[in-house]
Motif scaffolding. Structure first.
Motif, PDB file in Angstrom:
ATOM      1  N   SER A  49       0.822  -1.204   0.000  1.00  0.00           N
ATOM      2  CA  SER A  49       0.000   0.000   0.000  1.00  0.00           C
ATOM      3  C   SER A  49       0.861   1.261   0.000  1.00  0.00           C
ATOM      4  O   SER A  49       1.918   1.294   0.635  1.00  0.00           O
ATOM      5  CB  SER A  49      -0.884  -0.032   1.244  1.00  0.00           C
ATOM      6  OG  SER A  49      -1.293   1.250   1.612  1.00  0.00           O
ATOM      7  N   PRO A  50       0.406   2.320  -0.670  1.00  0.00           N
ATOM      8  CA  PRO A  50       1.161   3.578  -0.659  1.00  0.00           C
ATOM      9  C   PRO A  50       1.255   4.214   0.730  1.00  0.00           C
ATOM     10  O   PRO A  50       2.153   5.001   0.991  1.00  0.00           O
ATOM     11  CB  PRO A  50       0.393   4.478  -1.627  1.00  0.00           C
ATOM     12  CG  PRO A  50      -0.947   3.874  -1.779  1.00  0.00           C
ATOM     13  CD  PRO A  50      -0.794   2.416  -1.505  1.00  0.00           C
ATOM     14  N   THR A  51       0.342   3.846   1.643  1.00  0.00           N
ATOM     15  CA  THR A  51       0.379   4.385   2.997  1.00  0.00           C
ATOM     16  C   THR A  51       1.164   3.492   3.954  1.00  0.00           C
ATOM     17  O   THR A  51       1.427   3.888   5.088  1.00  0.00           O
ATOM     18  CB  THR A  51      -1.044   4.534   3.562  1.00  0.00           C
ATOM     19  OG1 THR A  51      -1.630   3.224   3.650  1.00  0.00           O
ATOM     20  CG2 THR A  51      -1.900   5.445   2.708  1.00  0.00           C
ATOM     21  N   GLY A  52       1.503   2.279   3.503  1.00  0.00           N
ATOM     22  CA  GLY A  52       2.179   1.321   4.374  1.00  0.00           C
ATOM     23  C   GLY A  52       1.237   0.606   5.324  1.00  0.00           C
ATOM     24  O   GLY A  52       1.670  -0.110   6.222  1.00  0.00           O
ATOM     25  N   LEU A  53      -0.076   0.800   5.139  1.00  0.00           N
ATOM     26  CA  LEU A  53      -1.083   0.158   5.986  1.00  0.00           C
ATOM     27  C   LEU A  53      -1.928  -0.813   5.180  1.00  0.00           C
ATOM     28  O   LEU A  53      -2.403  -0.477   4.093  1.00  0.00           O
ATOM     29  CB  LEU A  53      -2.013   1.194   6.616  1.00  0.00           C
ATOM     30  CG  LEU A  53      -1.414   2.157   7.620  1.00  0.00           C
ATOM     31  CD1 LEU A  53      -2.441   3.224   7.999  1.00  0.00           C
ATOM     32  CD2 LEU A  53      -0.960   1.398   8.861  1.00  0.00           C
ATOM     33  N   CYS A  54      -2.125  -1.996   5.716  1.00  0.00           N
ATOM     34  CA  CYS A  54      -3.006  -3.002   5.125  1.00  0.00           C
ATOM     35  C   CYS A  54      -3.802  -3.651   6.242  1.00  0.00           C
ATOM     36  O   CYS A  54      -3.518  -3.447   7.421  1.00  0.00           O
ATOM     37  CB  CYS A  54      -2.200  -4.077   4.392  1.00  0.00           C
ATOM     38  SG  CYS A  54      -1.382  -3.498   2.897  1.00  0.00           S
ATOM     39  N   SER A  55      -4.780  -4.449   5.870  1.00  0.00           N
ATOM     40  CA  SER A  55      -5.492  -5.258   6.858  1.00  0.00           C
ATOM     41  C   SER A  55      -5.871  -6.577   6.212  1.00  0.00           C
ATOM     42  O   SER A  55      -6.058  -6.667   4.998  1.00  0.00           O
ATOM     43  CB  SER A  55      -6.736  -4.539   7.394  1.00  0.00           C
ATOM     44  OG  SER A  55      -7.670  -4.318   6.370  1.00  0.00           O
ATOM     45  N   THR A  56      -5.938  -7.594   7.036  1.00  0.00           N
ATOM     46  CA  THR A  56      -6.318  -8.922   6.575  1.00  0.00           C
ATOM     47  C   THR A  56      -7.233  -9.538   7.611  1.00  0.00           C
ATOM     48  O   THR A  56      -7.155  -9.202   8.798  1.00  0.00           O
ATOM     49  CB  THR A  56      -5.071  -9.806   6.324  1.00  0.00           C
ATOM     50  OG1 THR A  56      -5.483 -11.021   5.722  1.00  0.00           O
ATOM     51  CG2 THR A  56      -4.310 -10.086   7.591  1.00  0.00           C
TER      52      THR A  56
END
Length: 157
Positions: A49-56
Motif C-alpha cells: 500500500s502507498p500508505t504502508g497500511l493493510c489489513s487482513t
C-alpha cells in the motif's frame, strides 16, 4: 406508466425484505448480504500500500471467506480519521473487488465505512453494489470488527 411504478414498488419491497430477486430488465440479480468482518491492521512485508497500511481477516454470514485491504489514503483528524482502501473479499465462489471509504472516530474507534463493489471474479464477475459496515477498531490491538449489510448485484443468466 402506472404499471411501471407498481413494478418498481414491488421490487423495492422485495429487496427490503432481504430476498434475492431479478431486476425488471431480467439481466441482473440482486442479493442482500449481512454478516461480520474481523480485520487486523498490519504494515511491512505483504503490504504494498502507498500508505504502508493493510489489513487482513475474515468474513462470516452471507459472504464467507477472507478479506484483504490496502489502505490507499489515510487522513488524520481531530475527531475522525478518514480512510480509503482497495479491498478484496475472497469466497469459495469468487472474489468481490471493492473500493472502501469511511471514517474511524479518534476517541473510541467507532468505524463507519462502505464498500462500493466495482467488479469481481467467479460468480461475482461484473458485480456492482454497496456494502455498509459499522463497528469498532481497537487501537491497542489493531483489530477491527464490523457488522456488514448491503446488496451485491451480478449479471444474470
Amino acid at each position: 406508466m402506472l404499471k411501471q411504478v407498481r413494478l418498481l414498488s414491488v421490487f423495492v419491497f422485495v429487496l427490503a425484505l432481504g430476498a434475492s430477486t431479478v431486476l425488471a430488465n431480467g439481466n441482473r440479480s440482486a442479493t442482500r448480504v449481512n454478516g461480520t468482518i474481523t480485520l487486523t491492521l498490519f504494515g511491512g512485508p505483504g503490504c504494498d500500500s502507498p500508505t504502508g497500511l493493510c489489513s487482513t481477516g475474515s468474513t462470516s454470514g452471507d459472504l464467507v471467506g477472507d478479506v484483504f485491504s490496502e489502505v490507499t489514503e489515510f487522513t488524520e483528524g481531530r475527531v475522525f480519521n478518514r480512510v480509503r482502501a482497495n479491498t478484496t473479499i475472497t469466497t469459495a465462489e469468487g472474489q468481490l473487488i471493492t473500493k472502501l471509504s469511511g471514517r474511524v472516530a479518534v476517541a473510541d474507534g467507532a468505524s463507519n465505512t462502505r464498500l462500493r463493489i466495482v467488479g469481481g471474479t467467479g460468480i461475482y464477475e461484473g458485480a456492482r453494489g454497496l456494502i455498509r459496515n459499522e463497528g469498532t477498531l481497537d487501537p491497542a490491538t489493531g483489530v477491527e470488527t464490523v457488522i456488514y449489510t448491503g446488496t451485491v448485484v451480478v449479471p444474470g443468466n
